[in-house]
Scaffold this motif. Structure first.
Motif, PDB file in Angstrom:
ATOM      1  N   MET A   5       0.864  -1.204   0.000  1.00 24.18           N
ATOM      2  CA  MET A   5       0.000   0.000   0.000  1.00 24.18           C
ATOM      3  C   MET A   5       0.893   1.244   0.000  1.00 24.18           C
ATOM      4  SD  MET A   5      -2.871   1.163   2.833  1.00 24.18           S
ATOM      5  CE  MET A   5      -3.833  -0.314   2.576  1.00 24.18           C
ATOM      6  N   ASN A   6       0.631   2.186  -0.921  1.00 24.70           N
ATOM      7  CA  ASN A   6       1.462   3.389  -0.980  1.00 24.70           C
ATOM      8  C   ASN A   6       1.111   4.339   0.147  1.00 24.70           C
ATOM      9  OD1 ASN A   6      -0.855   4.820  -1.748  1.00 24.70           O
ATOM     10  ND2 ASN A   6      -0.433   4.482  -3.928  1.00 24.70           N
ATOM     11  N   LEU A   7       1.948   5.389   0.322  1.00 18.99           N
ATOM     12  CA  LEU A   7       1.779   6.312   1.446  1.00 18.99           C
ATOM     13  C   LEU A   7       0.457   7.047   1.359  1.00 18.99           C
ATOM     14  CD1 LEU A   7       2.934   7.631   3.959  1.00 18.99           C
ATOM     15  CD2 LEU A   7       4.071   9.306   2.486  1.00 18.99           C
ATOM     16  N   LYS A   8       0.045   7.443   0.159  1.00 20.49           N
ATOM     17  CA  LYS A   8      -1.206   8.173   0.010  1.00 20.49           C
ATOM     18  C   LYS A   8      -2.387   7.337   0.479  1.00 20.49           C
ATOM     19  CE  LYS A   8      -4.088  10.517  -3.395  1.00 20.49           C
ATOM     20  NZ  LYS A   8      -4.239  10.859  -4.827  1.00 20.49           N
ATOM     21  N   ALA A   9      -2.420   6.070   0.073  1.00 19.39           N
ATOM     22  CA  ALA A   9      -3.511   5.191   0.505  1.00 19.39           C
ATOM     23  C   ALA A   9      -3.442   4.913   2.002  1.00 19.39           C
ATOM     24  CB  ALA A   9      -3.452   3.883  -0.288  1.00 19.39           C
ATOM     25  N   LYS A  10      -2.209   4.807   2.528  1.00 18.33           N
ATOM     26  CA  LYS A  10      -2.044   4.542   3.963  1.00 18.33           C
ATOM     27  C   LYS A  10      -2.559   5.709   4.785  1.00 18.33           C
ATOM     28  CE  LYS A  10      -0.514   1.983   7.364  1.00 18.33           C
ATOM     29  NZ  LYS A  10      -1.152   0.693   7.661  1.00 18.33           N
ATOM     30  N   ILE A  11      -2.283   6.923   4.331  1.00 21.58           N
ATOM     31  CA  ILE A  11      -2.798   8.102   5.030  1.00 21.58           C
ATOM     32  C   ILE A  11      -4.310   8.065   5.083  1.00 21.58           C
ATOM     33  CG2 ILE A  11      -3.044  10.616   4.891  1.00 21.58           C
ATOM     34  CD1 ILE A  11      -0.223  10.691   3.722  1.00 21.58           C
ATOM     35  N   GLY A  12      -4.921   7.728   3.948  1.00 24.99           N
ATOM     36  CA  GLY A  12      -6.375   7.674   3.913  1.00 24.99           C
ATOM     37  C   GLY A  12      -6.929   6.587   4.799  1.00 24.99           C
ATOM     38  N   GLU A  52       2.592  11.134  -4.078  1.00 21.09           N
ATOM     39  CA  GLU A  52       2.798  10.826  -2.666  1.00 21.09           C
ATOM     40  C   GLU A  52       3.404  12.020  -1.932  1.00 21.09           C
ATOM     41  OE1 GLU A  52       3.351   5.991  -2.511  1.00 21.09           O
ATOM     42  OE2 GLU A  52       5.121   7.282  -2.408  1.00 21.09           O
ATOM     43  N   LEU A  53       4.380  12.661  -2.540  1.00 24.52           N
ATOM     44  CA  LEU A  53       5.006  13.826  -1.915  1.00 24.52           C
ATOM     45  C   LEU A  53       3.998  14.965  -1.773  1.00 24.52           C
ATOM     46  CD1 LEU A  53       7.550  15.189  -0.830  1.00 24.52           C
ATOM     47  CD2 LEU A  53       8.085  15.902  -3.173  1.00 24.52           C
ATOM     48  N   TYR A  54       3.188  15.152  -2.806  1.00 21.85           N
ATOM     49  CA  TYR A  54       2.160  16.198  -2.747  1.00 21.85           C
ATOM     50  C   TYR A  54       1.149  15.900  -1.640  1.00 21.85           C
ATOM     51  CZ  TYR A  54      -1.908  18.971  -4.036  1.00 21.85           C
ATOM     52  OH  TYR A  54      -2.968  19.832  -4.001  1.00 21.85           O
ATOM     53  N   ALA A  55       0.728  14.635  -1.501  1.00 22.28           N
ATOM     54  CA  ALA A  55      -0.233  14.254  -0.457  1.00 22.28           C
ATOM     55  C   ALA A  55       0.345  14.484   0.937  1.00 22.28           C
ATOM     56  CB  ALA A  55      -0.636  12.784  -0.631  1.00 22.28           C
ATOM     57  N   GLN A  56       1.635  14.197   1.080  1.00 24.81           N
ATOM     58  CA  GLN A  56       2.283  14.396   2.378  1.00 24.81           C
ATOM     59  C   GLN A  56       2.307  15.875   2.754  1.00 24.81           C
ATOM     60  OE1 GLN A  56       6.511  14.405   2.390  1.00 24.81           O
ATOM     61  NE2 GLN A  56       6.659  13.220   4.304  1.00 24.81           N
ATOM     62  N   VAL A  57       2.779  16.719   1.830  1.00 21.83           N
ATOM     63  CA  VAL A  57       2.863  18.151   2.107  1.00 21.83           C
ATOM     64  C   VAL A  57       1.473  18.743   2.323  1.00 21.83           C
ATOM     65  CG1 VAL A  57       3.578  20.393   1.187  1.00 21.83           C
ATOM     66  CG2 VAL A  57       5.029  18.376   0.838  1.00 21.83           C
ATOM     67  N   LEU A  58       0.504  18.301   1.533  1.00 27.50           N
ATOM     68  CA  LEU A  58      -0.863  18.805   1.672  1.00 27.50           C
ATOM     69  C   LEU A  58      -1.449  18.462   3.040  1.00 27.50           C
ATOM     70  CD1 LEU A  58      -3.314  20.181   0.366  1.00 27.50           C
ATOM     71  CD2 LEU A  58      -3.989  17.923  -0.521  1.00 27.50           C
ATOM     72  N   CYS A 106       6.260  16.058  19.334  1.00 25.07           N
ATOM     73  CA  CYS A 106       6.091  15.085  18.250  1.00 25.07           C
ATOM     74  C   CYS A 106       6.794  15.568  16.979  1.00 25.07           C
ATOM     75  CB  CYS A 106       4.607  14.858  17.972  1.00 25.07           C
ATOM     76  SG  CYS A 106       3.678  14.180  19.359  1.00 25.07           S
ATOM     77  N   LEU A 107       6.672  16.858  16.696  1.00 22.13           N
ATOM     78  CA  LEU A 107       7.304  17.400  15.482  1.00 22.13           C
ATOM     79  C   LEU A 107       8.822  17.282  15.540  1.00 22.13           C
ATOM     80  CD1 LEU A 107       5.152  20.622  14.937  1.00 22.13           C
ATOM     81  CD2 LEU A 107       4.975  18.433  13.747  1.00 22.13           C
ATOM     82  N   TYR A 108       9.392  17.434  16.743  1.00 25.44           N
ATOM     83  CA  TYR A 108      10.846  17.313  16.876  1.00 25.44           C
ATOM     84  C   TYR A 108      11.327  15.885  16.577  1.00 25.44           C
ATOM     85  CZ  TYR A 108      10.617  21.876  19.177  1.00 25.44           C
ATOM     86  OH  TYR A 108      10.403  23.210  19.467  1.00 25.44           O
ATOM     87  N   CYS A 109      10.413  14.915  16.676  1.00 23.38           N
ATOM     88  CA  CYS A 109      10.776  13.515  16.420  1.00 23.38           C
ATOM     89  C   CYS A 109      10.532  13.101  14.975  1.00 23.38           C
ATOM     90  CB  CYS A 109       9.975  12.594  17.339  1.00 23.38           C
ATOM     91  SG  CYS A 109      10.283  12.840  19.099  1.00 23.38           S
ATOM     92  N   CYS A 110      10.062  14.032  14.171  1.00 21.84           N
ATOM     93  CA  CYS A 110       9.771  13.711  12.768  1.00 21.84           C
ATOM     94  C   CYS A 110      11.081  13.394  12.036  1.00 21.84           C
ATOM     95  CB  CYS A 110       9.049  14.873  12.105  1.00 21.84           C
ATOM     96  SG  CYS A 110       8.386  14.488  10.472  1.00 21.84           S
ATOM     97  N   PRO A 111      11.147  12.300  11.270  1.00 23.96           N
ATOM     98  CA  PRO A 111      12.403  11.945  10.567  1.00 23.96           C
ATOM     99  C   PRO A 111      12.793  12.988   9.535  1.00 23.96           C
ATOM    100  CG  PRO A 111      10.569  10.594   9.803  1.00 23.96           C
ATOM    101  CD  PRO A 111      10.068  11.343  11.001  1.00 23.96           C
ATOM    102  N   GLY A 112      14.091  13.132   9.315  1.00 26.60           N
ATOM    103  CA  GLY A 112      14.585  14.134   8.379  1.00 26.60           C
ATOM    104  C   GLY A 112      14.111  13.921   6.958  1.00 26.60           C
ATOM    105  N   SER A 113      13.888  12.659   6.585  1.00 25.11           N
ATOM    106  CA  SER A 113      13.451  12.374   5.220  1.00 25.11           C
ATOM    107  C   SER A 113      12.051  12.884   4.944  1.00 25.11           C
ATOM    108  CB  SER A 113      13.503  10.863   4.959  1.00 25.11           C
ATOM    109  OG  SER A 113      12.642  10.177   5.876  1.00 25.11           O
ATOM    110  N   ALA A 114      11.253  13.095   6.008  1.00 25.03           N
ATOM    111  CA  ALA A 114       9.877  13.562   5.848  1.00 25.03           C
ATOM    112  C   ALA A 114       9.744  15.053   6.107  1.00 25.03           C
ATOM    113  CB  ALA A 114       8.955  12.794   6.793  1.00 25.03           C
TER     114      ALA A 114
END
Length: 409
Positions: free
Chosen positions: A1-8, A252-258, A349-357
């Motif tokens: 399952m891709n990230l966009k579908a996982k978010i949903g 996927e990147l657009y869904a994450q930023v949105l 929580c935001l301080y624990c966000c991974p650098g890749s995201a």
């Protein structure tokens, strides 16, 4: 399952689940509707408004009488032996009831507009947050406990004013003359005046407790909303950690930023809601805290100077009344301070966000939560946070020490 579908799948909720978030608004509205029975007719008809106006006029007349008695004491024209402290306490009590009636009436009248803004904050933005299924039960439990404790305290005050060794037929007269000796001399008393004062004293007591209850319940609702936002951020950061090794491109990147942008906008709407509530509730918060501060200081001062030969009934009432005052005052400050506390909890929580995201929307949200001060206040003279609790406690101790030193001179 891709990230966009996982978010949903992980973070979206159905429309039916979203409707459950409205339980707080409907529960508070039900409480405000019932307030018409003790003089707050915003949700009542013509008769309820006439009742509220009549109550206002009677409380104003009673307050005017209490002020006149103080003037007589200051002019050394009173000869009934009652001190200035007793008269001033009665004046403050009914003055608070009069102002509480006005300010609470205004706030309840503005609740419909606040409810609309609250609903928009819940439904606008495209993100559906998990509903707080327990908020209605918490509101009901807090309200019921508040009512029970207030009734017990008032019944004890009535028993303390008259004692138990009194014939039933003499109870009413003795109670009025004892509890309202700052207002009436025995030769000024008659049964009809006593009935009016008796009813007004009960309504004034209800208004005094109700103003504290309103601040506590509204603060609980705002904190619940922040708690749900923070839970969403925490879940989303966990999701980002699980997919931190996967490169995100295109959709996927657009869904994450949105999603992060919508989260940031949700916090903006929530901060706007808190400021709107603060604008309408600030005067009542100021009145509530000043009134609680005065009566706590008064009770402590009277307790430190009371006769050691007090009966068991009077001692029991004194300690219960003082404990109830302290509990109410602390609850108002601490529960309202939770709004400020939870407005910044997502930062950890935001301080624990991974650098890749990490992206520009996360950075904006961090700056927003760090520098945007969100809290309820007393007309912005003071803000309700944890620091205020310690400041008020220190002020009470200093006041008592000064009064003790002054009294011993």
């Amino acid at each position: 399952m891709n990230l966009k579908a996982k978010i949903g799948a992980d973070l979206s909720f159905t429309r039916n689940e979203l409707r459950e978030t409205d339980e707080f608004l409907s529960t508070i509205t039900s409480i405000f509707i019932s307030a018409k029975y003790f003089g707050l007719p915003s949700y009542g008809g013509v008769l309820a408004h006439c009742y509220g106006i009549t109550l206002f006029l009677l409380l104003a007349a009673l307050e005017a009488g209490a002020v006149w008695k103080i003037i007589l004491v200051l002019g050394v024209a009173a000869t009934d032996g009652r001190g200035l402290v007793a008269r001033l306490s009665g004046c403050v009590f009914y003055g608070n009831a009069l102002l509480s009636l006005i300010l609470t009436w205004r706030f309840i009248s503005s609740w419909k507009c606040i409810s609309v803004l609250w609903t928009l904050a819940e439904t606008t933005g495209g993100l559906y947050f998990p509903p707080d299924l327990k908020i209605k039960r918490r509101v009901i439990i807090v309200t019921c406990n508040f009512i029970i404790c207030a009734i017990v305290e008032h019944v004890m005050s009535m028993i303390s004013a008259t004692g138990l060794d009194i014939p039933p037929e003499e109870y009413f007269d003795r109670y009025i003359l004892s509890s309202h000796g700052f207002l009436l001399k025995p030769e000024e008393y008659n049964i009809w005046l006593g009935i009016v004062i008796f009813v007004l004293s009960k309504l004034a007591t209800i208004l005094w407790n109700f103003q504290d209850l309103i601040i506590i319940l509204i603060s609980m609702g705002l904190t619940s909303r922040y708690r749900r936002l923070n839970k969403f951020v925490d879940d989303f950061v966990r999701l980002e950690k699980r997919h931190k090794e996967k490169a995100k491109l295109g959709t996927e990147l657009y869904a994450q930023v949105l999603t992060w942008r919508r989260l940031r906008e949700a916090y903006v709407r929530q901060a706007t809601l808190v400021r709107k509530v603060d604008q309408k509730l600030g005067k009542l918060i100021l009145l509530c805290n000043l009134n609680n501060f005065y009566f706590i200081c008064l009770q402590l001062f009277l307790g430190l100077n009371q006769n050691s030969n007090m009966g068991v009934i009077n001692k029991s009432y004194y300690f219960y009344s003082l404990g109830w005052l302290l509990f109410r005052a602390c609850s108002v400050v601490l529960v309202a301070a939770d709004v400020n506390l939870h407005s910044k909890k997502a930062l950890s929580c935001l301080y624990c966000c991974p650098g890749s995201a990490y992206n520009v929307e996360i950075k904006r949200l961090e700056n927003q939560l760090t520098y945007d001060f969100v809290a309820l206040s007393g007309m912005r003279f003071f803000f309700l946070d944890r620091q205020l609790f310690l400041e008020v406690a220190a002020a009470i101790v200093k006041y008592e020490l000064v009064m003790i030193q002054y009294d011993n001179q």
